[in-house]
Scaffold this motif. Sequence first.
Motif, short mmCIF file in Angstrom:
data_model
loop_
_atom_site.label_atom_id
_atom_site.label_comp_id
_atom_site.label_asym_id
_atom_site.label_seq_id
_atom_site.Cartn_x
_atom_site.Cartn_y
_atom_site.Cartn_z
N ALA A 1 14.92 -13.10 -2.45
CA ALA A 1 14.40 -13.03 -1.09
C ALA A 1 13.10 -12.23 -1.01
O ALA A 1 12.34 -12.37 -0.05
N GLY A 2 12.85 -11.40 -2.03
CA GLY A 2 11.67 -10.54 -2.03
C GLY A 2 12.01 -9.15 -1.56
O GLY A 2 12.23 -8.95 -0.36
N VAL A 3 12.07 -8.20 -2.49
CA VAL A 3 12.53 -6.86 -2.11
C VAL A 3 11.59 -6.20 -1.10
O VAL A 3 12.04 -5.46 -0.22
N THR A 4 10.30 -6.49 -1.19
CA THR A 4 9.36 -5.90 -0.24
C THR A 4 9.58 -6.45 1.16
O THR A 4 9.60 -5.70 2.15
N GLU A 5 9.80 -7.77 1.25
CA GLU A 5 10.03 -8.39 2.56
C GLU A 5 11.34 -7.92 3.17
O GLU A 5 11.43 -7.68 4.38
N VAL A 6 12.39 -7.79 2.34
CA VAL A 6 13.67 -7.31 2.84
C VAL A 6 13.54 -5.87 3.32
O VAL A 6 14.04 -5.50 4.39
N GLY B 1 5.70 -2.22 -8.64
CA GLY B 1 4.43 -2.64 -9.23
C GLY B 1 4.45 -2.59 -10.74
O GLY B 1 5.34 -1.99 -11.35
N ASP B 2 3.47 -3.24 -11.34
CA ASP B 2 3.34 -3.23 -12.80
C ASP B 2 3.14 -1.81 -13.31
O ASP B 2 2.59 -0.95 -12.61
N GLY B 3 3.56 -1.58 -14.54
CA GLY B 3 3.44 -0.25 -15.11
C GLY B 3 2.02 0.22 -15.29
O GLY B 3 1.76 1.42 -15.38
N ASN B 4 1.08 -0.71 -15.34
CA ASN B 4 -0.33 -0.33 -15.55
C ASN B 4 -1.19 -0.69 -14.34
O ASN B 4 -2.39 -0.92 -14.47
N GLN B 5 -0.59 -0.73 -13.15
CA GLN B 5 -1.34 -1.14 -11.96
C GLN B 5 -2.46 -0.16 -11.64
O GLN B 5 -2.40 1.03 -11.96
N SER B 6 -3.47 -0.66 -10.96
CA SER B 6 -4.53 0.18 -10.41
C SER B 6 -4.12 0.60 -9.01
O SER B 6 -4.04 -0.23 -8.10
N ASP B 7 -3.83 1.89 -8.83
CA ASP B 7 -3.35 2.35 -7.53
C ASP B 7 -4.34 2.07 -6.41
O ASP B 7 -3.95 1.66 -5.32
N ARG B 8 -5.59 2.28 -6.69
CA ARG B 8 -6.60 2.09 -5.64
C ARG B 8 -6.60 0.65 -5.14
O ARG B 8 -6.60 0.40 -3.92
N ALA B 9 -6.54 -0.29 -6.04
CA ALA B 9 -6.56 -1.70 -5.64
C ALA B 9 -5.22 -2.13 -5.04
O ALA B 9 -5.17 -2.80 -4.01
N GLU B 10 -4.12 -1.74 -5.66
CA GLU B 10 -2.80 -2.21 -5.24
C GLU B 10 -2.40 -1.66 -3.88
O GLU B 10 -1.89 -2.38 -3.02
N ARG C 1 -3.17 -3.87 3.62
CA ARG C 1 -3.86 -4.99 4.26
C ARG C 1 -2.93 -6.18 4.44
O ARG C 1 -2.92 -6.83 5.49
N ARG C 2 -2.12 -6.47 3.41
CA ARG C 2 -1.25 -7.64 3.46
C ARG C 2 -0.19 -7.50 4.54
O ARG C 2 0.14 -8.47 5.22
N TYR C 3 0.36 -6.30 4.70
CA TYR C 3 1.50 -6.12 5.60
C TYR C 3 1.12 -5.37 6.88
O TYR C 3 2.00 -4.96 7.63
N ARG C 4 -0.15 -5.20 7.15
CA ARG C 4 -0.57 -4.42 8.31
C ARG C 4 -0.01 -4.99 9.60
O ARG C 4 0.50 -4.25 10.45
N GLU C 5 -0.09 -6.30 9.76
CA GLU C 5 0.40 -6.90 11.00
C GLU C 5 1.92 -6.72 11.13
O GLU C 5 2.43 -6.45 12.23
N SER C 6 2.64 -6.84 10.02
CA SER C 6 4.09 -6.71 10.05
C SER C 6 4.53 -5.28 10.35
O SER C 6 5.63 -5.05 10.86
N LEU C 7 3.68 -4.30 10.02
CA LEU C 7 4.04 -2.90 10.27
C LEU C 7 4.02 -2.56 11.76
O LEU C 7 4.61 -1.56 12.17
N ASN C 8 3.35 -3.38 12.58
CA ASN C 8 3.32 -3.17 14.03
C ASN C 8 2.93 -1.74 14.39
O ASN C 8 3.63 -1.04 15.13
N LEU C 9 1.81 -1.30 13.87
CA LEU C 9 1.42 0.09 14.06
C LEU C 9 1.02 0.40 15.51
O LEU C 9 1.02 1.56 15.91
#
Length: 221
Positions: free
Chosen positions: A104-109, A195-204, A210-218
């Motif tokens: 289902a997608g752990v982030t979406e859940v 996230g991946d073990g070698n992810q770039s924090d700044r980019a990720e 940005r991806r979930y901003r609308e869903s966060l309903n700030l």
Amino acid sequence: METDADLQVYDLAHLGLVAGIMDRMKLVETVDHQVGPRPNEKVSTGVALKAAVLNALGFVTSPLYLFSHFFQGKPTELLLGPGVTPEFLNDDRMGRMLDDLFEAGVTEVFLGIAQAARKAFPFPVRALHVDSTSFHVHGVYGSEEEGQVTDAGDEALAIRLTHGYSRDHRPDLKQWVMNLVCADSGGIPLLYAPGDGNQSDRAELVWLVRRYRESLNLGEM
């Protein structure tokens, strides 16, 4: 003096309070709506996840095959629902619960649960705190477990277990990264993403917000 030979004593401790909070925020209903039912299941994915949260807050660290032992001597039906007994919370059911959440997608859940929690316990969000931390793993992980596509049409695994910047000072071991977005009021988590073990924090981290901003309903509550 007459005694009741059928009297049973259970250990509830703090678990009743935790279960009550999850019931108020409709955790089980939210998860089951996102994941959907399985045929002939006796314990839904939402109930299994609720059981996992209670177990995690029970200060118990044990293998998954011992999961049901945690609920022995506890009022399981009171905590999880009528008909739910410890033997239903076996390692097979908990493993399927983890598979269901992955599909289902752990982030979406997690986001759906966070939205339900905000409705049940309204709190203002004036700013976001975004950070990540790493968790090292032991064992041998090949290319398939690092996120490579193995069959045509298959999606890559969610994360890659690989070497990266180790926040727990184990650069010799492969790792994965947990990304978390929290509200400024009380540090309440609003968004979680592995996230991946070698992810770039700044980019990720910027991409996540940005991806979930609308869903966060700030702008609400």
